[in-house]
Design a protein around this motif. Structure first.
Motif, short mmCIF file in Angstrom:
data_model
loop_
_atom_site.label_atom_id
_atom_site.label_comp_id
_atom_site.label_asym_id
_atom_site.label_seq_id
_atom_site.Cartn_x
_atom_site.Cartn_y
_atom_site.Cartn_z
N GLU A 109 0.85 -1.19 0.00
CA GLU A 109 0.00 0.00 0.00
C GLU A 109 0.89 1.24 0.00
O GLU A 109 1.78 1.38 0.82
CB GLU A 109 -0.91 0.00 1.24
N ASP A 110 0.63 2.14 -0.94
CA ASP A 110 1.37 3.39 -1.02
C ASP A 110 0.46 4.50 -0.52
O ASP A 110 -0.64 4.70 -1.04
CB ASP A 110 1.78 3.64 -2.47
N ALA A 111 0.91 5.23 0.49
CA ALA A 111 0.09 6.28 1.10
C ALA A 111 -0.13 7.45 0.15
O ALA A 111 -1.13 8.16 0.25
CB ALA A 111 0.73 6.76 2.39
N SER A 112 0.78 7.68 -0.77
CA SER A 112 0.64 8.82 -1.67
C SER A 112 -0.24 8.49 -2.90
O SER A 112 -0.57 9.39 -3.67
CB SER A 112 2.02 9.29 -2.14
N ALA A 113 -0.56 7.22 -3.09
CA ALA A 113 -1.36 6.83 -4.25
C ALA A 113 -2.84 7.19 -4.02
O ALA A 113 -3.34 7.11 -2.90
CB ALA A 113 -1.23 5.34 -4.51
N THR A 114 -3.49 7.61 -5.07
CA THR A 114 -4.93 7.92 -4.98
C THR A 114 -5.70 6.83 -5.71
O THR A 114 -5.23 6.26 -6.70
CB THR A 114 -5.24 9.27 -5.63
N THR A 115 -6.89 6.55 -5.22
CA THR A 115 -7.75 5.55 -5.84
C THR A 115 -8.75 6.26 -6.74
O THR A 115 -9.40 7.22 -6.34
CB THR A 115 -8.51 4.77 -4.75
N LEU A 116 -8.83 5.78 -7.95
CA LEU A 116 -9.77 6.37 -8.91
C LEU A 116 -11.13 5.70 -8.77
O LEU A 116 -11.25 4.56 -8.33
CB LEU A 116 -9.25 6.19 -10.33
N ASP A 117 -12.15 6.44 -9.17
CA ASP A 117 -13.51 5.87 -9.17
C ASP A 117 -13.62 4.79 -10.23
O ASP A 117 -12.86 4.76 -11.20
CB ASP A 117 -14.55 6.96 -9.45
N THR A 118 -14.60 3.93 -10.04
CA THR A 118 -14.82 2.87 -11.01
C THR A 118 -15.33 3.46 -12.31
O THR A 118 -16.22 4.31 -12.31
CB THR A 118 -15.85 1.88 -10.45
N LEU A 119 -14.78 3.02 -13.39
CA LEU A 119 -15.17 3.52 -14.70
C LEU A 119 -15.88 2.39 -15.44
O LEU A 119 -15.34 1.29 -15.59
CB LEU A 119 -13.93 3.96 -15.48
N VAL A 120 -17.11 2.67 -15.87
CA VAL A 120 -17.89 1.68 -16.62
C VAL A 120 -17.81 2.03 -18.09
O VAL A 120 -18.16 3.14 -18.50
CB VAL A 120 -19.37 1.67 -16.15
N VAL A 121 -17.34 1.10 -18.89
CA VAL A 121 -17.18 1.32 -20.32
C VAL A 121 -18.27 0.52 -21.03
O VAL A 121 -18.40 -0.68 -20.86
CB VAL A 121 -15.79 0.87 -20.80
N ARG A 122 -19.05 1.23 -21.79
CA ARG A 122 -20.13 0.60 -22.56
C ARG A 122 -19.93 0.93 -24.03
O ARG A 122 -19.51 2.03 -24.36
CB ARG A 122 -21.48 1.11 -22.10
N PRO A 123 -20.32 0.02 -24.89
CA PRO A 123 -20.19 0.32 -26.33
C PRO A 123 -21.21 1.38 -26.74
O PRO A 123 -22.25 1.56 -26.11
CB PRO A 123 -20.49 -1.02 -27.01
N GLU A 124 -20.89 2.09 -27.80
CA GLU A 124 -21.81 3.10 -28.33
C GLU A 124 -23.07 2.41 -28.81
O GLU A 124 -23.00 1.36 -29.44
CB GLU A 124 -21.16 3.83 -29.51
N PRO A 125 -24.24 2.98 -28.50
CA PRO A 125 -25.47 2.34 -29.01
C PRO A 125 -25.53 2.45 -30.53
O PRO A 125 -25.10 3.44 -31.11
CB PRO A 125 -26.59 3.15 -28.35
N GLU A 126 -26.06 1.41 -31.13
CA GLU A 126 -26.16 1.41 -32.59
C GLU A 126 -27.20 2.42 -33.03
O GLU A 126 -28.25 2.56 -32.41
CB GLU A 126 -26.56 0.03 -33.08
N GLU A 127 -26.89 3.16 -34.06
CA GLU A 127 -27.84 4.14 -34.58
C GLU A 127 -28.91 3.44 -35.40
O GLU A 127 -28.62 2.66 -36.29
CB GLU A 127 -27.12 5.18 -35.45
N VAL A 128 -30.14 3.69 -35.02
CA VAL A 128 -31.27 3.07 -35.72
C VAL A 128 -31.72 4.02 -36.82
O VAL A 128 -31.91 5.21 -36.59
CB VAL A 128 -32.43 2.80 -34.73
N LEU A 129 -31.88 3.50 -37.99
CA LEU A 129 -32.32 4.31 -39.12
C LEU A 129 -33.81 4.59 -38.98
O LEU A 129 -34.63 3.68 -39.04
CB LEU A 129 -32.03 3.58 -40.44
N ASP A 130 -34.15 5.85 -38.74
CA ASP A 130 -35.55 6.25 -38.60
C ASP A 130 -35.96 7.01 -39.85
O ASP A 130 -35.50 8.13 -40.09
CB ASP A 130 -35.72 7.13 -37.36
N LEU A 131 -36.81 6.40 -40.65
CA LEU A 131 -37.20 7.02 -41.92
C LEU A 131 -38.13 8.21 -41.72
O LEU A 131 -38.30 9.01 -42.62
CB LEU A 131 -37.88 5.98 -42.81
N TYR A 132 -38.75 8.32 -40.56
CA TYR A 132 -39.71 9.39 -40.32
C TYR A 132 -39.12 10.50 -39.45
O TYR A 132 -39.84 11.33 -38.93
CB TYR A 132 -40.97 8.82 -39.67
N ARG A 133 -37.81 10.51 -39.25
CA ARG A 133 -37.18 11.51 -38.39
C ARG A 133 -37.28 12.90 -39.02
O ARG A 133 -37.60 13.87 -38.35
CB ARG A 133 -35.71 11.17 -38.17
#
Length: 134
Positions: A25-49
């Motif tokens: 354990e290093d006293a000078s080290a900082t702990t980072l928050d948990t990072l959640v990585v999610r893939p980009e949502p797929e773009e849905v083709l909306d013909l009526y947009r």
């Protein structure tokens, strides 16, 4: 044959695995928050947009065109029997109009009389200007 070979490999690898020191354990080290990585949502083709920016005036064909009834709408309206009865009624009505002497049912337009006569209007105006409730 395989068992002695695997046991030998395990005995040779055990000291190598034991050499890894536990992290300190290093006293000078900082702990980072948990990072959640999610893939980009797929773009849905909306013909009526997007709406058509060109506003087209209706034509004679567009005014007289009636889109045929979909099967879903046909089912919601009770099925094919009521639709066929309605079509038959329209056909009978069109045929009846061709009978000699047929007159379209018309009703003369009559304007409704005003709800208050002149005295009542004057009294209502006086009471409204005076601010009385009745």
């Amino acid at each position: 044959m395989r068992l002695p070979l695997m046991a030998t490999l395990w005995l040779l690898a055990a000291p190598v695995l034991a050499q890894d020191a536990p992290p300190q354990e290093d006293a000078s080290a900082t702990t980072l928050d948990t990072l959640v990585v999610r893939p980009e949502p797929e773009e849905v083709l909306d013909l009526y947009r997007f709406e058509n920016p060109v506003d087209v005036e209706p034509t004679a064909f567009g005014r007289s065109w009636k889109e045929p009834t979909s099967l879903e709408q046909l089912g919601k309206n009770g099925g094919i029997v009521p639709v066929l009865v309605g079509l038959a009624a329209k056909g009978i009505q069109a045929g009846a109009r061709k009978i000699p002497g047929w007159k379209e049912p018309m009703q003369a337009v009559v304007a409704r009389p005003p709800p208050l006569d002149e005295e009542q209007q004057a009294r209502a105006l006086r009471l409204h200007d005076a601010g009385e409730p009745r």
